[in-house]
Design an enzyme around this catalytic site. Structure first.
Site, PDB file in Angstrom:
ATOM      1  N   GLN A   1      29.467  46.711  11.647  1.00  0.00           N
ATOM      2  CA  GLN A   1      29.024  47.338  13.172  1.00  0.00           C
ATOM      3  C   GLN A   1      30.004  47.102  14.272  1.00  0.00           C
ATOM      4  OE1 GLN A   1      24.672  46.860  13.645  1.00  0.00           O
ATOM      5  NE2 GLN A   1      24.772  47.296  15.644  1.00  0.00           N
TER       6      GLN A   1
ATOM      7  N   SER B   1      29.791  41.992   6.811  1.00  0.00           N
ATOM      8  CA  SER B   1      28.320  42.358   7.007  1.00  0.00           C
ATOM      9  C   SER B   1      27.647  43.742   6.652  1.00  0.00           C
ATOM     10  CB  SER B   1      28.312  42.350   8.782  1.00  0.00           C
ATOM     11  OG  SER B   1      27.042  42.253   9.151  1.00  0.00           O
ATOM     12  N   LEU B   2      27.296  44.759   7.535  1.00  0.00           N
ATOM     13  CA  LEU B   2      27.218  46.133   7.118  1.00  0.00           C
ATOM     14  C   LEU B   2      28.035  46.551   5.726  1.00  0.00           C
ATOM     15  CD1 LEU B   2      25.766  48.869   7.367  1.00  0.00           C
ATOM     16  CD2 LEU B   2      27.256  49.278   9.209  1.00  0.00           C
TER      17      LEU B   2
ATOM     18  N   ARG C   1      17.574  48.127   7.791  1.00  0.00           N
ATOM     19  CA  ARG C   1      18.111  46.930   7.963  1.00  0.00           C
ATOM     20  C   ARG C   1      18.537  46.912   9.559  1.00  0.00           C
ATOM     21  NH1 ARG C   1      23.677  45.174   8.390  1.00  0.00           N
ATOM     22  NH2 ARG C   1      24.078  43.009   7.525  1.00  0.00           N
TER      23      ARG C   1
ATOM     24  N   HIS D   1      23.724  37.479  12.599  1.00  0.00           N
ATOM     25  CA  HIS D   1      24.069  36.316  11.610  1.00  0.00           C
ATOM     26  C   HIS D   1      23.816  34.988  12.524  1.00  0.00           C
ATOM     27  CE1 HIS D   1      25.707  39.497   9.009  1.00  0.00           C
ATOM     28  NE2 HIS D   1      26.436  39.824   9.950  1.00  0.00           N
TER      29      HIS D   1
ATOM     30  N   GLN E   1      22.422  37.092   4.167  1.00  0.00           N
ATOM     31  CA  GLN E   1      23.403  37.224   4.855  1.00  0.00           C
ATOM     32  C   GLN E   1      23.052  37.908   6.518  1.00  0.00           C
ATOM     33  OE1 GLN E   1      24.468  41.277   5.629  1.00  0.00           O
ATOM     34  NE2 GLN E   1      26.386  41.371   4.392  1.00  0.00           N
TER      35      GLN E   1
END
Length: 318
Positions: free
Chosen positions: A11, A91-92, A116, A200, A249
């Site tokens: 992102q 991440s994503l 999500r 996170h 995560q």
């Protein structure tokens, strides 16, 4: 001999117009955008191609938009015969990695990341949390910074991106204090990031709980190529570990520098950033001077990458 890894952005890489040029020229890319439209309740293709930016920047739109664009570009590379030996995503981007490794189908992964994004945004009210990038301090120094700022609220390391750049997340007051402490300890620069939630960090643990319910509905398969996990920089492939790590995560630190070093240790020497932006390419160049860094986000960068990979099939025996 080239050993190729695909790396997928997270992102923040989004922009209006992403994927449009390539999708208009390559039917396999347009097919991915059309698939995404079929399984979502928004016109994600129009959002990627034409914006508006304020809609694109809403987290539950941003995540499927970046994922769709990355998978569309990966489809072009696959059609050109460029198949990675290993994959990872920030991440994503980890969801794009698992889809590329044939662990989760496109029609399942795109709505999953939309949920999500929604869960992550809902976990912390807007105005409560923040994230900041800190430049010029070591890992141990940043852990110390967070410990010293903890009296002001929750503040944790969110991303170990590359040497000299670490991202922290937490409550706004604690983040601001951590930035002050970091500067006192010699940080070259701190920057509050334009994000809507403290990703996170432990503040997002409720999002992980909701995500688990969605992951339990999906039939994952074992990966067809190694995928490096954000949470521990290990190779994962079995289904139970995939699900557990994707839940962790959401509220754990992303070990991106360590993940890159793991892939290099496994013999990867050519890294292709697949998707919008060039953030991961920038990180990669700071992590190692011994690797080749390529990227694909438009026609120009696709041509440059394909030219750089001329003869790759012969070299790898594919």
């Amino acid at each position: 001999m080239k050993k190729i890894a695909f790396i997928f952005p997270g992102q923040g890489a989004q922009y209006s117009g992403m994927g449009k040029e390539l999708a208009c020229l390559y039917p396999e890319a347009m097919e991915v955008f059309d698939q995404a439209n079929e399984v979502l309740n928004i016109d994600i293709k129009k959002l990627c191609f034409d914006g508006p930016e304020e809609q694109l920047n809403i987290t539950e739109n941003t995540q499927p938009a970046i994922l769709t664009t990355s998978l569309a570009i990966a489809a072009i590379l696959k059609n050109q015969g460029i198949i990675p030996h290993m994959v990872a995503g920030l991440s994503l981007g980890e969801y794009a990695a698992f889809s590329t490794a044939d662990s989760i189908a496109i029609e399942e992964v795109i709505p999953l990341v939309q949920k999500r994004g929604k869960f992550m945004q809902e976990a912390v009210p807007i105005g409560v949390g923040a994230m900041a990038a800190v430049m010029g301090l070591s890992k141990s120094q940043m852990i110390e910074v967070c410990d010293l700022a903890a009296d002001y609220g929750i503040v944790e390391v969110a991303n170990f991106n590359c040497p000299g750049q670490i991202v922290i997340a937490g409550e706004i007051k604690a983040i601001n204090k951590a930035c002050e402490i970091a500067k006192d300890m010699g940080s070259k620069r701190t920057k509050i990031l334009p994000v809507s939630a403290p990703f996170h960090s432990s503040l997002l643990s409720s999002a992980g709980t909701k995500l688990k319910n969605e992951l339990d509905k999906i039939k994952f398969k074992e990966t067809k190529m190694p995928v490096i996990s954000n949470v521990d920089a290990s190779i994962i492939g079995d289904v139970s570990t995939i699900k557990n790590n994707l839940i962790k995560q959401v509220s754990s630190s992303v070990l991106w520098e360590e993940s890159m070093n793991k892939m290099i240790a496994e013999g990867m020497n050519t890294f292709i950033e697949v998707g919008p932006g060039k953030t991961l390419t920038s990180f990669a160049k700071k992590i190692s001077k011994e690797i080749t860094c390529l990227r694909v986000e438009d026609v120009k960068t696709l041509k440059e990458t394909l030219k750089a990979l001329e003869g790759w099939e012969v070299e790898t025996g594919k």
